[in-house]
Design a protein around this motif. Structure first.
Motif, short mmCIF file in Angstrom:
data_model
loop_
_atom_site.label_atom_id
_atom_site.label_comp_id
_atom_site.label_asym_id
_atom_site.label_seq_id
_atom_site.Cartn_x
_atom_site.Cartn_y
_atom_site.Cartn_z
N ASN A 438 0.81 -1.22 0.00
CA ASN A 438 0.00 0.00 0.00
C ASN A 438 0.85 1.27 0.00
O ASN A 438 0.38 2.34 0.37
N GLY A 439 2.12 1.15 -0.41
CA GLY A 439 3.00 2.30 -0.44
C GLY A 439 2.97 3.05 -1.75
O GLY A 439 2.41 2.59 -2.76
N ILE A 440 3.59 4.23 -1.73
CA ILE A 440 3.70 5.07 -2.93
C ILE A 440 5.18 5.33 -3.17
O ILE A 440 5.90 5.78 -2.29
N VAL A 441 5.62 5.05 -4.39
CA VAL A 441 7.02 5.20 -4.77
C VAL A 441 7.19 6.46 -5.59
O VAL A 441 6.42 6.73 -6.52
N LEU A 442 8.19 7.24 -5.25
CA LEU A 442 8.57 8.42 -6.04
C LEU A 442 9.64 8.00 -7.06
O LEU A 442 10.64 7.38 -6.71
N ALA A 443 9.42 8.32 -8.33
CA ALA A 443 10.41 8.05 -9.37
C ALA A 443 10.30 9.14 -10.42
O ALA A 443 9.41 10.00 -10.37
N HIS A 444 11.20 9.12 -11.40
CA HIS A 444 11.25 10.17 -12.42
C HIS A 444 11.46 9.57 -13.80
O HIS A 444 12.47 8.89 -14.03
N ASP A 445 10.52 9.83 -14.69
CA ASP A 445 10.67 9.32 -16.06
C ASP A 445 11.57 10.20 -16.90
O ASP A 445 11.76 9.93 -18.10
N ILE A 446 12.18 11.22 -16.30
CA ILE A 446 13.14 12.03 -17.03
C ILE A 446 14.53 11.40 -17.03
O ILE A 446 15.42 11.84 -17.75
N HIS A 447 14.72 10.35 -16.20
CA HIS A 447 16.03 9.70 -16.11
C HIS A 447 16.00 8.34 -16.81
O HIS A 447 15.22 7.46 -16.41
N PRO A 448 16.82 8.13 -17.82
CA PRO A 448 16.82 6.86 -18.54
C PRO A 448 17.19 5.68 -17.66
O PRO A 448 16.74 4.56 -17.90
N SER A 449 18.01 5.90 -16.64
CA SER A 449 18.37 4.80 -15.75
C SER A 449 17.16 4.31 -14.96
O SER A 449 17.03 3.12 -14.68
N THR A 450 16.25 5.21 -14.62
CA THR A 450 15.02 4.82 -13.94
C THR A 450 14.13 4.02 -14.86
O THR A 450 13.57 2.98 -14.48
N VAL A 451 13.99 4.49 -16.09
CA VAL A 451 13.17 3.77 -17.07
C VAL A 451 13.74 2.38 -17.31
O VAL A 451 13.01 1.38 -17.36
N ALA A 452 15.06 2.29 -17.45
CA ALA A 452 15.71 1.00 -17.70
C ALA A 452 15.55 0.04 -16.52
O ALA A 452 15.61 -1.18 -16.69
N ALA A 453 15.34 0.57 -15.31
CA ALA A 453 15.19 -0.28 -14.12
C ALA A 453 13.81 -0.90 -14.00
O ALA A 453 13.62 -1.87 -13.26
N MET A 454 12.84 -0.37 -14.72
CA MET A 454 11.46 -0.76 -14.50
C MET A 454 11.15 -2.23 -14.79
O MET A 454 10.39 -2.86 -14.04
N PRO A 455 11.68 -2.86 -15.84
CA PRO A 455 11.39 -4.29 -16.03
C PRO A 455 11.78 -5.13 -14.82
O PRO A 455 11.02 -6.01 -14.40
N GLN A 456 12.95 -4.85 -14.22
CA GLN A 456 13.38 -5.60 -13.04
C GLN A 456 12.51 -5.28 -11.84
O GLN A 456 12.17 -6.16 -11.05
N VAL A 457 12.15 -4.01 -11.70
CA VAL A 457 11.27 -3.60 -10.60
C VAL A 457 9.94 -4.33 -10.68
O VAL A 457 9.44 -4.89 -9.69
N ILE A 458 9.36 -4.32 -11.85
CA ILE A 458 8.06 -4.97 -12.04
C ILE A 458 8.16 -6.47 -11.72
O ILE A 458 7.30 -7.04 -11.04
N SER A 459 9.20 -7.09 -12.21
CA SER A 459 9.40 -8.52 -11.96
C SER A 459 9.55 -8.81 -10.47
O SER A 459 8.93 -9.74 -9.92
N ASN A 460 10.35 -7.98 -9.77
CA ASN A 460 10.58 -8.18 -8.35
C ASN A 460 9.31 -7.99 -7.53
O ASN A 460 9.01 -8.77 -6.61
N LEU A 461 8.55 -6.94 -7.83
CA LEU A 461 7.35 -6.66 -7.04
C LEU A 461 6.24 -7.67 -7.33
O LEU A 461 5.50 -8.06 -6.42
#
Length: 490
Positions: A438-461
Motif C-alpha cells: 500500500n506504499g507510494i514510490v517516487l520516481a522520475h521518467d526524465i532519467h533513462p536509468s530509472t526507465v531501464a530499471a522498471m522491467p526488473q522492478v516490475i518482476s521483483n514486485l
C-alpha cells in the motif's frame, strides 16, 4: 502561444546502451550523461532534463532544467550547450552559498514551442532563478531556420536595419506608456516624486530598448500574430518595476518583418499532428478496478517531471508488463508532448498535477500558486478530456497556503529511491523493489536509468505478489480530502 507542430519526421534512433555515473554530491561539478536507448518518437519534439536535488524538501540547492530535443542535430547541440551553461552557473552559485543560510538556491529552466513549420522552429526559454529569496525571471528566444541550419537573431527577422530601428522606436514608445502608467498608479507618492522617478527611468529605458539583438533576445507571438517583447528586470527600469512585457498587434509591426519570415509570425490557425479530445468529459461515477487494494497487496509507482524524452519508452515497458502507474506532469512539458500524455491516459495510467514549471510553491505568492495549479489543470484536462484529481507539489514542498488552494488531495510518497542522484539501473531497481504494501514510490521518467530499471522492478514486485496500480486504484473506496496530504494507503 502558438503550439502547432507539423510532422517533421518519424524516426527510430538506435543508440548504444550505457549507464550514467553516480554523482557523489550535489555541489560536485559534473556534466549530465544520459543513458541511450531505442525509442520511437510519438511527438516531433521531445523534452530532455537535467536535475540536481531530489523531490524532497531536505535539499537546499535545487535545479531543474528542461530543454528541447528535435530531429535536427544543430538545434540539439545548441540547446544542450545553453542548458549546460545554466548548470555551470548553478554549480558556481552552490559553491559560494553559505551552508548556514536558511534558504537555498532554486534554479529552473523550461521552454515552450512558440511555433513550428517546415522551415522554422521557435522556442521560448524561461529561466527562473532564486538565490534564497524571490525569483528573477529571464526569457530567451531561439528561432531556427531548419533549411539553412542556423539560428536567426531578432535583427534578421526585422531586416534591413532600418526596419529594426523603426520597430525599436515603436517598442520604446509602448514601454514609456507602460512605465508612466505604473508610476501614476503608485499610492502615497507625491507628484514631484513621480516626476523624479520618471526622469530617472527615462535614460535606462532608452538604452534598454535600443535596436540590438542583446536587448531583444526574448520574444514570442500567439496564434493571432500578437508579438510580445520581454524585458528582464533592470533592463528598462529600476528593479521595483520588475520585468516588463510589451505587446504589439500584427498591424503595428507586420510591415517591418523581413518578407522571407513574414509567415513565421502570421501562422495559419489550427493545424497540427495531434488529435485531441474536443470536449472534456468529467467523471460522473467512481471507476471500478480489477484489483481491490483493501484486500490485495498494492503498490503505486509514480513518475514526476515529465512527460519527457524517455516517457514513450517507459509506456512501452508498462504496456508490455500490463501494469499501471501515475504520472505527475508539468504543465509546460504537457503542452509540448501532448501525444505522449494522451497515450499514457488512454493506456490506463493516471495523470496528476506537478505544477506549471517546477517552482517551489512555498516561495510563491498566493496568486502565483493558484496560477501554477490552475494553468496546469487546464492544459492536462484539455489533452485527456478529464478533470485532474491529484496534486504533487515540486519537491514535496508545501505549506498551509498551498494546501488551501490545492483543491485536490495532495499525494506525496513513502519511498524515495534517490533515482535523481544514483543513476545506476541496478541500484534504482533494488531500491524501488523495497516498496511496502500500500506504499507510494517516487520516481522520475526524465532519467533513462530509472526507465531501464522498471522491467526488473516490475518482476521483483510481482514476485512478492504486489499489484502495481494507479493512485486512484490504490485509494479506491476511500474518500480523499482536498488539501490533505497522503503518502500511502492506510
Amino acid at each position: 502561444m502558438k503550439n502547432i507542430v507539423y510532422v517533421l519526421i518519424l524516426v527510430v534512433i538506435n543508440f548504444n546502451c550505457k549507464e550514467a555515473k553516480k554523482e557523489e554530491a550535489i555541489d560536485a561539478p559534473f556534466r549530465i550523461e544520459l543513458d541511450e536507448s531505442v525509442e520511437a518518437l510519438s511527438d516531433s519534439i521531445q523534452i530532455k532534463n537535467i536535475q540536481v536535488g531530489s523531490d524532497t524538501s531536505n535539499d537546499k540547492n535545487k535545479l531543474h532544467i528542461s530543454y528541447p530535443s528535435t530531429v535536427y542535430n544543430f538545434i540539439n547541440n545548441d540547446q544542450e550547450a545553453f542548458a549546460q551553461s545554466y548548470l555551470k552557473e548553478f554549480e558556481a552559485a552552490a559553491k559560494g552559498k553559505n551552508e548556514e543560510a536558511i534558504a537555498g538556491l532554486d534554479f529552473g529552466q523550461h521552454f515552450e514551442l512558440v511555433a513550428s513549420s517546415p522551415t522554422v522552429l521557435t522556442f521560448l526559454i524561461e529561466r527562473y532563478t532564486s538565490y534564497g529569496n524571490n525569483y528573477d525571471t529571464q526569457f530567451f528566444t531561439y528561432v531556427y531556420d531548419v533549411k539553412d541550419q542556423k539560428r536567426l537573431p531578432f535583427s534578421r527577422l526585422f531586416s534591413p536595419k532600418e526596419n529594426f530601428e523603426k520597430l525599436a522606436t515603436i517598442v520604446q514608445s509602448e514601454t514609456k506608456a507602460i512605465l508612466k502608467e505604473k508610476i501614476a498608479a503608485m499610492e502615497g507618492v507625491s507628484a514631484s516624486d513621480k516626476e523624479a522617478l520618471w526622469n530617472n527611468a527615462e535614460e535606462m529605458l532608452i538604452e534598454g530598448t535600443m535596436p540590438s539583438d542583446e536587448n531583444y533576445d526574448g520574444f514570442s507571438w500567439d496564434a493571432s500574430g500578437k508579438l510580445t517583447i520581454y524585458f528582464d528586470k533592470y533592463q528598462v527600469a529600476s528593479g521595483n518595476f520588475g520585468a516588463i512585457e510589451v505587446k504589439l498587434s500584427p498591424d503595428s509591426y507586420r510591415h517591418l518583418v523581413a518578407e522571407k519570415y513574414l509567415e513565421v509570425f502570421l501562422i495559419p490557425a489550427e493545424k497540427g499532428e495531434e488529435i485531441l479530445p474536443t470536449e472534456k468529459e468529467p467523471k460522473t461515477a467512481e471507476t471500478s478496478f480489477e484489483v481491490d487494494c483493501s484486500k490485495e497487496p498494492c503498490v503505486a509507482i509514480t513518475f514526476d517531471d515529465g512527460p519527457a524524452k524517455y516517457t514513450t519508452q517507459l509506456l512501452d515497458i508498462l504496456k508490455k508488463h500490463e501494469v499501471k502507474a501515475t504520472f505527475f506532469v508539468l504543465g509546460k512539458s504537457a503542452k509540448v508532448q501532448k501525444n505522449t500524455l494522451l497515450r499514457a491516459y488512454k493506456e490506463g495510467h493516471q495523470i496528476g498535477n506537478h505544477s506549471w514549471d517546477h517552482k517551489d510553491l512555498k516561495r510563491l505568492s498566493e496568486e502565483a500558486v493558484i496560477q501554477q495549479i490552475n494553468e496546469t489543470n487546464e492544459v492536462i484536462s484539455n489533452i485527456i478530456g478529464e478533470d485532474v484529481q491529484v496534486l504533487r507539489p515540486p519537491y514535496g514542498s508545501l505549506n498551509d497556503m498551498v494546501k488551501a488552494h490545492a483543491n485536490m488531495p495532495i499525494i506525496l510518497w513513502n519511498l524515495d529511491p534517490l533515482d535523481w542522484k544514483d543513476r545506476k539501473t541496478d541500484i534504482v531497481a533494488e531500491r524501488i523493489s523495497e516498496a511496502s504494501i500500500n506504499g507510494i514510490v517516487l520516481a522520475h521518467d526524465i532519467h533513462p536509468s530509472t526507465v531501464a530499471a522498471m522491467p526488473q522492478v516490475i518482476s521483483n514486485l510481482k514476485a512478492k505478489g504486489y499489484h502495481l496500480v494507479t493512485i486512484e486504484n490504490l485509494f479506491a473506496g476511500k474518500e480523499l480530502e482536498e488539501g490533505k496530504v497522503y503518502s500511502r494507503r492506510r
